[in-house]
Design an enzyme around this catalytic site. Sequence first.
Site, PDB file in Angstrom:
ATOM      1  N   GLU A  13       9.990  18.565 -33.203  1.00 25.05           N
ATOM      2  CA  GLU A  13      10.284  17.193 -32.769  1.00 25.05           C
ATOM      3  C   GLU A  13      11.729  17.192 -32.276  1.00 25.05           C
ATOM      4  O   GLU A  13      12.650  17.389 -33.067  1.00 25.05           O
ATOM      5  CB  GLU A  13      10.127  16.248 -33.958  1.00 25.05           C
ATOM      6  CG  GLU A  13      10.315  14.811 -33.572  1.00 25.05           C
ATOM      7  CD  GLU A  13      10.196  13.875 -34.763  1.00 25.05           C
ATOM      8  OE1 GLU A  13      10.703  14.206 -35.846  1.00 25.05           O
ATOM      9  OE2 GLU A  13       9.607  12.797 -34.596  1.00 25.05           O
TER      10      GLU A  13
ATOM     11  N   GLY B 205      11.156   8.611 -42.030  1.00 21.64           N
ATOM     12  CA  GLY B 205      12.177   9.579 -41.621  1.00 21.64           C
ATOM     13  C   GLY B 205      11.529  10.896 -41.258  1.00 21.64           C
ATOM     14  O   GLY B 205      10.348  10.952 -40.896  1.00 21.64           O
TER      15      GLY B 205
ATOM     16  N   CYS C 163       9.425   8.052 -32.997  1.00 21.13           N
ATOM     17  CA  CYS C 163       8.566   8.968 -33.752  1.00 21.13           C
ATOM     18  C   CYS C 163       7.275   9.266 -32.997  1.00 21.13           C
ATOM     19  O   CYS C 163       6.740  10.361 -33.073  1.00 21.13           O
ATOM     20  CB  CYS C 163       8.237   8.366 -35.109  1.00 21.13           C
ATOM     21  SG  CYS C 163       7.584   6.690 -34.980  1.00 21.13           S
TER      22      CYS C 163
ATOM     23  N   LYS D 203      17.809   1.305 -48.225  1.00 24.37           N
ATOM     24  CA  LYS D 203      18.822   2.327 -47.910  1.00 24.37           C
ATOM     25  C   LYS D 203      18.728   2.622 -46.423  1.00 24.37           C
ATOM     26  O   LYS D 203      17.846   3.337 -45.968  1.00 24.37           O
ATOM     27  CB  LYS D 203      18.528   3.600 -48.721  1.00 24.37           C
ATOM     28  CG  LYS D 203      19.734   4.421 -49.124  1.00 24.37           C
ATOM     29  CD  LYS D 203      20.506   5.074 -48.024  1.00 24.37           C
ATOM     30  CE  LYS D 203      19.990   6.349 -47.455  1.00 24.37           C
ATOM     31  NZ  LYS D 203      20.672   6.688 -46.182  1.00 24.37           N
TER      32      LYS D 203
ATOM     33  N   GLU E 220       6.281   7.896 -43.862  1.00 26.15           N
ATOM     34  CA  GLU E 220       5.971   7.726 -42.423  1.00 26.15           C
ATOM     35  C   GLU E 220       6.927   8.673 -41.705  1.00 26.15           C
ATOM     36  O   GLU E 220       8.120   8.410 -41.647  1.00 26.15           O
ATOM     37  CB  GLU E 220       6.244   6.298 -41.949  1.00 26.15           C
ATOM     38  CG  GLU E 220       5.982   5.189 -42.952  1.00 26.15           C
ATOM     39  CD  GLU E 220       4.520   4.896 -43.147  1.00 26.15           C
ATOM     40  OE1 GLU E 220       3.729   5.283 -42.274  1.00 26.15           O
ATOM     41  OE2 GLU E 220       4.172   4.287 -44.170  1.00 26.15           O
TER      42      GLU E 220
END
Length: 496
Positions: free
Chosen positions: A396, A240, A297, A187, A263
Site C-alpha cells: 500500500e 490504520g 484506504c 486517539k 479497519e
Amino acid sequence: MTINWHQRAVALDLDGRAFMDGARVWAADGRTFSSVSPIDGRVLTDVARCGGQDVDLAVAAARRAVNDGRWSGQSPKARKQVMVRFADLIETHRDELALMETLDMGKPIRYSLAVDVPAAANCIRWYGEAIDKVYDQIAPTSKDALALMTREPIGVVSAIVPWNYPMLMAAWKIGPALAAGNSVILKPSEKSPLTAMRLAELAQMAGLPDGVLNVVPGYGAEAGEPLSLHLDVDCIGFTGSTAIGKRIAENAGKSNLKRAWTELGGKSPFLILKDADIEAATKACANSIFFNQGESCNAPSRLIVDASIKDEVIACLKTLAPSFAPKDPLDPQSIMGAIVDQVQLSRVMGLIAQGQEEGASLVVGGDQVMQETGGYYVNPTIFSGVSSQMCIAREEIFGPVLSIMEAASLDEAVAIANDTDYGLAASVWTKNIDRAITVSRRIRAGTVHVNSYDEDDITVPFGGYKQSGNGRDKSLHALEKYTELKTTWIRIGDGA
Ligand code: NAD
C-alpha cells in the site's frame, strides 16, 4: 466573495491541548510535540504529547461516566437530541474545522469543506437519529419462557484513528459508539491531531456530559499502545495500517481480551474488461486514485486491464493525469494537495524508485514538486507493465501512484485482483450485467463497485476481507461493534 484562506489561516486559533473529563489540559508530564503543516513545513502549534499517565486519567474519567450512567443512562431520545445538536455545531463551524484539517493534513480546502466536514456531521447526526429507532428482540422459544435479546453499551471504548480523513474517521467511530451510550477515548494520529480536540469541545457545547468523550493526542507507541493494553478499556475501534492493526489485536489478547475491531489497509483492484466504457472507466479511476493525494484506504491503486484495450486505457490516463497536478491546498481550485509529512513523502518516493528498479515503466509523474514551498508534493504517477510480484503491486503506497497490470483473460484478471493480502474494495467495468455480477462474486473484497468507484453513503457498511480488517464502519452494522448482546431468560408461570 472569494475567501482568502491564507488570511484566515493566520487568524485561526489553534489549541493543541488534550480534552479530558470536559476540560482542555496539557499532558501530565508537560511534554509536547509540534504539529507541522505539510503545506509549507511550518509549525502550526504545540500539541500535548499524551502518554500512559494521561491514558489512565482519560480511562478513569470515561469509566466514572459509564458507572454513574450520566450518558448511558439517558434515554435514546435524549442522546439523539445531543448528537443532532453536535452535528449542527460541526456544520456551524464548517469553515474553521475545514481550515484546521487542511492546514494539519494537507488536503485541498475545497474537499475539507465539501466532503470531510459535511460527511462527519452527517455521520454524527445519522447515528443520533438512528438510535431511538432500533429495537431489541425476543427469541422464538417455547411459551413457558421469554428470552429477551438486548443490546447494551459495551462501556469504555477507545477509538484510534489515522491521519488521512482525521475528522471523518473519528466520526465513524464516535458516532455509533456515543449513540449506543458508551464513553469514548479518542486517539487521533500524531500527524493530524487538531480537529479531534475541537470536535470534543463542540460535543460538550452540544450537551455531551463531561468524561463521555476524551481526546488524548500523542504518538502511537506512547498513547495508542497503553490504550490497547489497558485493562479497563472494553473495546477498541481501530483504523490504520495492517501492521498496527495486528499489534492492536495482539495487545487486546495479551491484556483483557477487549473487543478489537480493525479497519486496515488496502490495495484495491480496478478491473477494466474489454467491453467497458473506457472513457468513463479511466476518468473514474483517475478521480479515485488521485483523490486525497492517493491517501485513501480504498484507493484503486491496481488497474487491471484486458490486454486488448491496454494501449487505449494508458493513453486516456496519460491525458487525464496532468489535471491532477498538486497545487496550494488553500487555493480553492486545488484538487490535489500535499502529502501528509516528510516520512510519508519519503515512503512514496522510495516506492516509486523501487517500482522503476523492478522494471515497471513510468508512464507519467514520479517526481516531487513544489519544493520551494517547504511542503511535500508529488505529481500524479502512473506505472504500466506492473506484475503481481513487484512492490508497487503488493504494498500500500498511500500516495498518488497507479500501477497498471494487464490480463490476457477474464480468469487471469480475477486471479490478479485476488492476488493480494488485502480485500477492502474493488471495481469492475463491463457493459455485460451477467459478467459484472459473476466477477463481483469472485472478488474477495468488502465492497465491489460496478461501473463506478466512489459511491458512498452512511447507510452502507464499509470494511474489509482478509488483512484489510475485521470490522464494518458505517450503517446500523457498526452499532454491533459498540454493544454487547445480552440474553435475559424470564420464566413464565401459568398465571393462576
Ligand atoms: P498507522 O497504523 O500508522 O496509525 C493509525 C493510528 O494508530 C494512529 O493514531 C497511530 O498513532 C496509532 N498507532 C501507531 N502505533 C500504535 C501502537 N503501537 N498502538 C496503538 N496505536 C498505535 O496508520 P496511519 O499511517 O495513520 O494511516 C494509514 C493507514 O490507515 C493505511 O493503511 C490506510 O489504508 C488505513 N486506513 C484504513 C481505513 C479503513 O476504513 N479500512 C480508513 C482509513 C485509513
